[in-house]
Design a protein around this motif. Sequence first.
Motif, short mmCIF file in Angstrom:
data_model
loop_
_atom_site.label_atom_id
_atom_site.label_comp_id
_atom_site.label_asym_id
_atom_site.label_seq_id
_atom_site.Cartn_x
_atom_site.Cartn_y
_atom_site.Cartn_z
N GLU A 153 -18.21 9.59 -51.55
CA GLU A 153 -18.61 10.99 -51.67
C GLU A 153 -19.83 11.27 -50.79
O GLU A 153 -19.93 12.34 -50.18
CB GLU A 153 -18.89 11.35 -53.13
N GLU A 154 -20.74 10.33 -50.73
CA GLU A 154 -21.93 10.53 -49.88
C GLU A 154 -21.55 10.53 -48.41
O GLU A 154 -22.12 11.29 -47.62
CB GLU A 154 -22.97 9.44 -50.17
N LEU A 155 -20.60 9.68 -48.02
CA LEU A 155 -20.13 9.68 -46.63
C LEU A 155 -19.53 11.03 -46.27
O LEU A 155 -19.67 11.49 -45.13
CB LEU A 155 -19.07 8.59 -46.43
N GLY A 156 -18.88 11.67 -47.24
CA GLY A 156 -18.23 12.95 -46.96
C GLY A 156 -19.15 14.13 -47.11
O GLY A 156 -19.32 14.93 -46.18
N TRP A 157 -19.79 14.27 -48.29
CA TRP A 157 -20.59 15.46 -48.57
C TRP A 157 -21.90 15.50 -47.80
O TRP A 157 -22.17 16.43 -47.03
CB TRP A 157 -20.88 15.57 -50.06
N ARG A 158 -22.76 14.49 -48.00
CA ARG A 158 -24.05 14.48 -47.30
C ARG A 158 -23.97 13.82 -45.93
O ARG A 158 -24.72 14.17 -45.02
CB ARG A 158 -25.10 13.75 -48.16
N SER A 191 -11.88 11.61 -45.52
CA SER A 191 -11.71 12.82 -44.70
C SER A 191 -12.74 12.84 -43.57
O SER A 191 -12.40 13.23 -42.44
CB SER A 191 -11.88 14.07 -45.58
N SER A 192 -13.97 12.43 -43.87
CA SER A 192 -15.00 12.43 -42.82
C SER A 192 -14.71 11.38 -41.75
O SER A 192 -14.90 11.63 -40.56
CB SER A 192 -16.38 12.19 -43.44
N VAL A 193 -14.25 10.20 -42.18
CA VAL A 193 -13.93 9.14 -41.22
C VAL A 193 -12.77 9.56 -40.33
O VAL A 193 -12.81 9.39 -39.10
CB VAL A 193 -13.60 7.82 -41.96
N LEU A 194 -11.71 10.11 -40.93
CA LEU A 194 -10.55 10.56 -40.15
C LEU A 194 -10.93 11.68 -39.18
O LEU A 194 -10.45 11.72 -38.05
CB LEU A 194 -9.45 11.03 -41.10
#
Length: 221
Positions: free
Chosen positions: A149-154, A62-65
């Motif tokens: 999860e780290e790429l997204g959350w933090r 989600s963060s990459v997109l």
Amino acid sequence: MESYIINDRAMNKQDPNIVQKSRKGLVVFFAWLVPLTFLSYILALHVSPIFGLLLMWSPGLSSVLTRLLLREGFADISFRFRGNLAFKSIPFVLLFPVIIGLLAYGFAWITGLADFVHTDNSYIWSLVISIVYQMFVGTLIGILSSASEELGWRGYMLSRLITAGVPKPILTSGLIWGVWHFPAILLGSYYSGPSLILSIILFMIAISSFNFIISQLRLST
């Protein structure tokens, strides 16, 4: 490509442009995260448990997109080491779960809340070998699932909560992270003990506390 490096100016909400873009980023991030999470649960339950890996990768995807869609760039992910500061943090990162685990399980064993089962006198060495194995080999294996999860959350959500001017961003991120796990708890993956409500409460306390530690590590290193 725009860079969202966290600085005092952004944190103090002195730049309305950054605040607005950060809030837009959060909206798009959750717009990706919710359907990806839902799809992952459906596939894991009805097709194959292997799709549980997709679930764990949904925050990172989600963060990459979101970054690609909004052309935000990837500079603020901070994959680079920051000299001695980063290297000084590595021993803490490796030892923190060991210390917490020994305190928690040690208390449970001493008080009789849990049984410490061993078959012979070599159990101490087995325990030590297991701890060392998990610290290094287990960490490398865990990266395959937890890195996303780290790429997204933090790596994304936390920084945008800060630059968007959301009150108590670390606490807020921890609560969101915990709520994201609710379906897994209700399905039994994280549920242990006689009370579902108690399990949820203890889980939220534990994950919010843990989030505070790793969020501070992410922001400081």
